[in-house]
Design a protein around this motif. Structure first.
Motif, short mmCIF file in Angstrom:
data_model
loop_
_atom_site.label_atom_id
_atom_site.label_comp_id
_atom_site.label_asym_id
_atom_site.label_seq_id
_atom_site.Cartn_x
_atom_site.Cartn_y
_atom_site.Cartn_z
N ASP A 86 -7.45 2.89 -6.05
CA ASP A 86 -6.64 3.97 -6.61
C ASP A 86 -6.05 4.84 -5.51
OD1 ASP A 86 -7.22 3.07 -9.13
OD2 ASP A 86 -8.81 4.54 -9.53
N GLU A 87 -6.83 5.12 -4.48
CA GLU A 87 -6.36 5.95 -3.37
C GLU A 87 -5.22 5.27 -2.62
OE1 GLU A 87 -5.67 8.99 -0.86
OE2 GLU A 87 -6.90 9.01 -2.68
N GLN A 88 -5.35 3.96 -2.41
CA GLN A 88 -4.28 3.23 -1.72
C GLN A 88 -3.00 3.23 -2.55
OE1 GLN A 88 -6.69 -0.36 -1.16
NE2 GLN A 88 -6.25 -0.24 1.04
N ARG A 89 -3.14 3.11 -3.87
CA ARG A 89 -1.95 3.14 -4.73
C ARG A 89 -1.28 4.51 -4.68
NH1 ARG A 89 -4.74 -0.78 -7.93
NH2 ARG A 89 -6.04 0.82 -8.90
N ARG A 90 -2.10 5.58 -4.65
CA ARG A 90 -1.52 6.93 -4.56
C ARG A 90 -0.75 7.11 -3.25
NH1 ARG A 90 -6.15 8.49 -7.50
NH2 ARG A 90 -7.42 8.69 -5.61
N GLU A 91 -1.34 6.59 -2.17
CA GLU A 91 -0.67 6.68 -0.87
C GLU A 91 0.63 5.88 -0.88
OE1 GLU A 91 -3.51 5.34 1.94
OE2 GLU A 91 -4.75 7.15 1.84
N LEU A 92 0.61 4.71 -1.51
CA LEU A 92 1.82 3.89 -1.59
C LEU A 92 2.90 4.61 -2.39
CD1 LEU A 92 3.39 1.26 -1.19
CD2 LEU A 92 2.25 0.35 -3.22
N LEU A 96 6.57 5.76 -1.00
CA LEU A 96 7.83 5.29 -1.57
C LEU A 96 8.69 6.45 -2.07
CD1 LEU A 96 6.59 2.16 -3.56
CD2 LEU A 96 7.80 2.22 -1.36
N ARG A 97 8.05 7.53 -2.47
CA ARG A 97 8.79 8.70 -2.95
C ARG A 97 9.08 9.70 -1.83
NH1 ARG A 97 5.70 9.79 -8.72
NH2 ARG A 97 6.89 8.28 -9.93
N ASP A 173 1.21 6.25 -11.09
CA ASP A 173 2.03 6.63 -12.24
C ASP A 173 3.48 6.21 -12.04
OD1 ASP A 173 2.77 8.37 -10.29
OD2 ASP A 173 2.59 10.19 -11.49
N MET A 174 3.72 5.26 -11.16
CA MET A 174 5.07 4.77 -10.87
C MET A 174 5.28 3.43 -11.58
SD MET A 174 6.73 4.42 -7.08
CE MET A 174 5.45 3.29 -6.57
N ILE A 175 6.36 3.31 -12.32
CA ILE A 175 6.62 2.11 -13.12
C ILE A 175 7.44 1.12 -12.31
CG2 ILE A 175 7.67 1.22 -15.23
CD1 ILE A 175 7.33 4.05 -16.42
N MET A 176 6.95 -0.13 -12.26
CA MET A 176 7.67 -1.20 -11.56
C MET A 176 8.43 -2.03 -12.58
SD MET A 176 6.52 -0.27 -8.67
CE MET A 176 7.25 -1.51 -7.62
N PRO A 177 9.76 -2.05 -12.50
CA PRO A 177 10.54 -2.75 -13.53
C PRO A 177 10.55 -4.26 -13.32
CG PRO A 177 12.00 -1.87 -11.86
CD PRO A 177 10.61 -1.42 -11.48
N PRO A 178 10.63 -5.03 -14.41
CA PRO A 178 10.78 -6.48 -14.28
C PRO A 178 12.15 -6.82 -13.67
CG PRO A 178 10.11 -5.86 -16.51
CD PRO A 178 10.53 -4.61 -15.81
N ASP A 215 10.69 7.96 -13.25
CA ASP A 215 9.36 7.39 -13.07
C ASP A 215 9.39 5.93 -12.64
OD1 ASP A 215 8.34 9.80 -13.79
OD2 ASP A 215 7.69 9.22 -15.79
N VAL A 216 10.52 5.26 -12.86
CA VAL A 216 10.65 3.85 -12.46
C VAL A 216 11.02 3.77 -10.99
CG1 VAL A 216 12.00 1.74 -12.81
CG2 VAL A 216 11.28 3.10 -14.78
N PHE A 217 10.37 2.86 -10.26
CA PHE A 217 10.74 2.65 -8.86
C PHE A 217 11.87 1.64 -8.80
CE2 PHE A 217 10.51 0.37 -4.83
CZ PHE A 217 10.73 1.44 -3.98
N TRP A 218 13.07 2.13 -8.52
CA TRP A 218 14.26 1.27 -8.49
C TRP A 218 14.55 0.72 -7.10
CZ3 TRP A 218 16.14 -0.42 -12.90
CH2 TRP A 218 15.97 0.33 -14.07
N GLY A 219 14.00 1.35 -6.07
CA GLY A 219 14.33 0.91 -4.72
C GLY A 219 15.74 1.35 -4.35
N ASP A 220 16.32 0.68 -3.38
CA ASP A 220 17.66 1.03 -2.90
C ASP A 220 18.71 0.23 -3.66
OD1 ASP A 220 16.63 2.81 -0.98
OD2 ASP A 220 16.29 1.16 0.42
#
Length: 376
Positions: A86-92, A96-97, A173-178, A215-220
């Motif tokens: 969980d901590e690594q995901r929070r750091e990631l 990214l943000r 809490d970041m959503i990764m889109p298909p 909330d969705v991580f769209w990237g660049d």
């Protein structure tokens, strides 16, 4: 006989070419490499997955193995996986943000380079979602990074038209889109069971769009398309508030009745201060096998809409293209394979590609001009 010595630096250099397919950044940069063990010429790599059951696990493992196997003199390559804490995901997520704890809408920020197009229509049934999917596919075919927000909450259809059955997953809490056909996409249809209806009032609709954008991580992304519901209701207003720099693309058909209604969707830009990028006339003359054309829905509606919106807004609004009526557009949409991919040489596909060509080039310089970033 000379023995090749493989170092950890060699392996990390190779792994720097492996990108997380969802995030679009090297796994070395994302701290996804857990360990590297070298025994003679044999290399064992363990990588982190963001979540258990990560849908991109096989892709990550395959690409990691291939990258390490390219090292000169390497022997046996072994790739195993572990799951982030969980901590690594929070750091990631924070990485990214950009260290910002609370989600923001990246496309509304002054420094954003993403072109945002809101696909609008005055009425339903004019092929707005089909045009959204095929334009997105056309952009992706040109090598651009593209995303779609299915903002038609009640009439969501984008995943089906892309042939996508994958569900989003979350990293913290970041959503990764298909992704499908190289297009990232998000839809309320991915969060409901089966064909269950969505029965929401205005504030819930606004919050859903806000989450899809923030909330969705769209990237660049180079281009983001928002498939709006027909008309000028809550969601059209929410999009104008949340992404005021979004440009409107008005979809209409050639018939007079549809063009009159489409005009209303275009003139909402007067209230929202949005730019109308242009009008697309869908379901134009059908090209028959013998080369003749049949105007099933009449003609001229798209040009009328473009001229009327130009007059009402005081800006030049072009007719970007007339898309021929083609039964295969519907059939391929139902099959989840956009016609731009399924039949790229058809008159319909060619017309859509020409519209995409016009949209990727900004004809006017924005230097010294107001971007109308405020909504009154």
């Amino acid at each position: 006989m000379m023995t090749t010595t493989i170092t950890e630096s060699d392996v990390r250099k190779a792994l720097s070419r492996v990108e997380d397919p969802e995030i679009g950044k090297p796994i070395t940069e994302l701290n996804m490499v857990k360990s590297i063990n070298i025994t003679g010429t044999d290399v064992a790599v363990e990588i982190y997955l963001t979540i258990a059951g990560c849908p991109m696990k096989n892709t990550l493992v395959t690409n990691t193995r291939a990258a390490v196997a390219d090292i000169a003199g390497v022997g046996e390559v072994t790739v195993t996986t572990d799951v982030m804490t969980d901590e690594q995901r929070r750091e990631l997520r924070q990485s990214l943000r950009g260290g910002v704890a609370e989600p923001v809408i990246p496309f509304a920020q002054p420094a954003s380079t993403t072109r945002v197009y809101a696909i609008a229509s005055g009425k339903g049934g004019v092929g707005k979602s089909s045009m959204t999917v095929n334009l997105a596919t056309a952009f992706a075919q040109k090598g651009l990074s593209v995303g779609i927000v299915d903002a038609d909450i009640y009439g969501h259809s984008i995943p089906g038209m892309l042939g996508s059955e994958d569900r989003p997953h979350s990293v913290d809490d970041m959503i990764m889109p298909p992704q499908a056909h190289g297009i990232k996409h998000i839809s309320i249809g991915q969060f409901v069971d089966g064909n269950a209806p969505v029965v929401w009032r205005g504030p819930m609709l606004h919050r859903a769009i806000q989450q899809f954008l923030g909330d969705v991580f769209w990237g660049d992304l180079d281009i983001l398309l928002l498939d709006l519901p027909p008309g000028t209701g809550d969601i059209a207003i929410s999009v104008a508030q949340l992404v005021p720099n979004a440009e409107l693309l008005i979809i209409t058909t050639p018939q007079a009745a549809a063009s009159e209604v489409a005009e209303r969707a275009g003139t909402i830009s007067i209230q929202t201060k949005q730019r109308v990028a242009g009008v697309i006339e869908n379901m134009s003359a059908m090209v028959l096998p013998d080369g003749s054309v049949l105007e099933v829905f009449g003609s001229g509606g798209g040009q009328v809409v473009a001229e009327r919106i130009s007059t009402l807004t005081g800006t030049k609004v072009p007719l970007l293209g007339s898309i021929p009526l083609d039964p295969n557009l519907r059939a391929n949409g139902d099959a989840g394979r956009p016609i731009v991919l399924a039949d790229p040489d058809s008159p319909t596909s060619q017309a859509i590609m020409q519209v995409a060509d016009k949209l990727v080039v900004r004809k006017e310089s924005l230097a010294g001009k107001s971007l109308n970033l405020g909504v009154r």
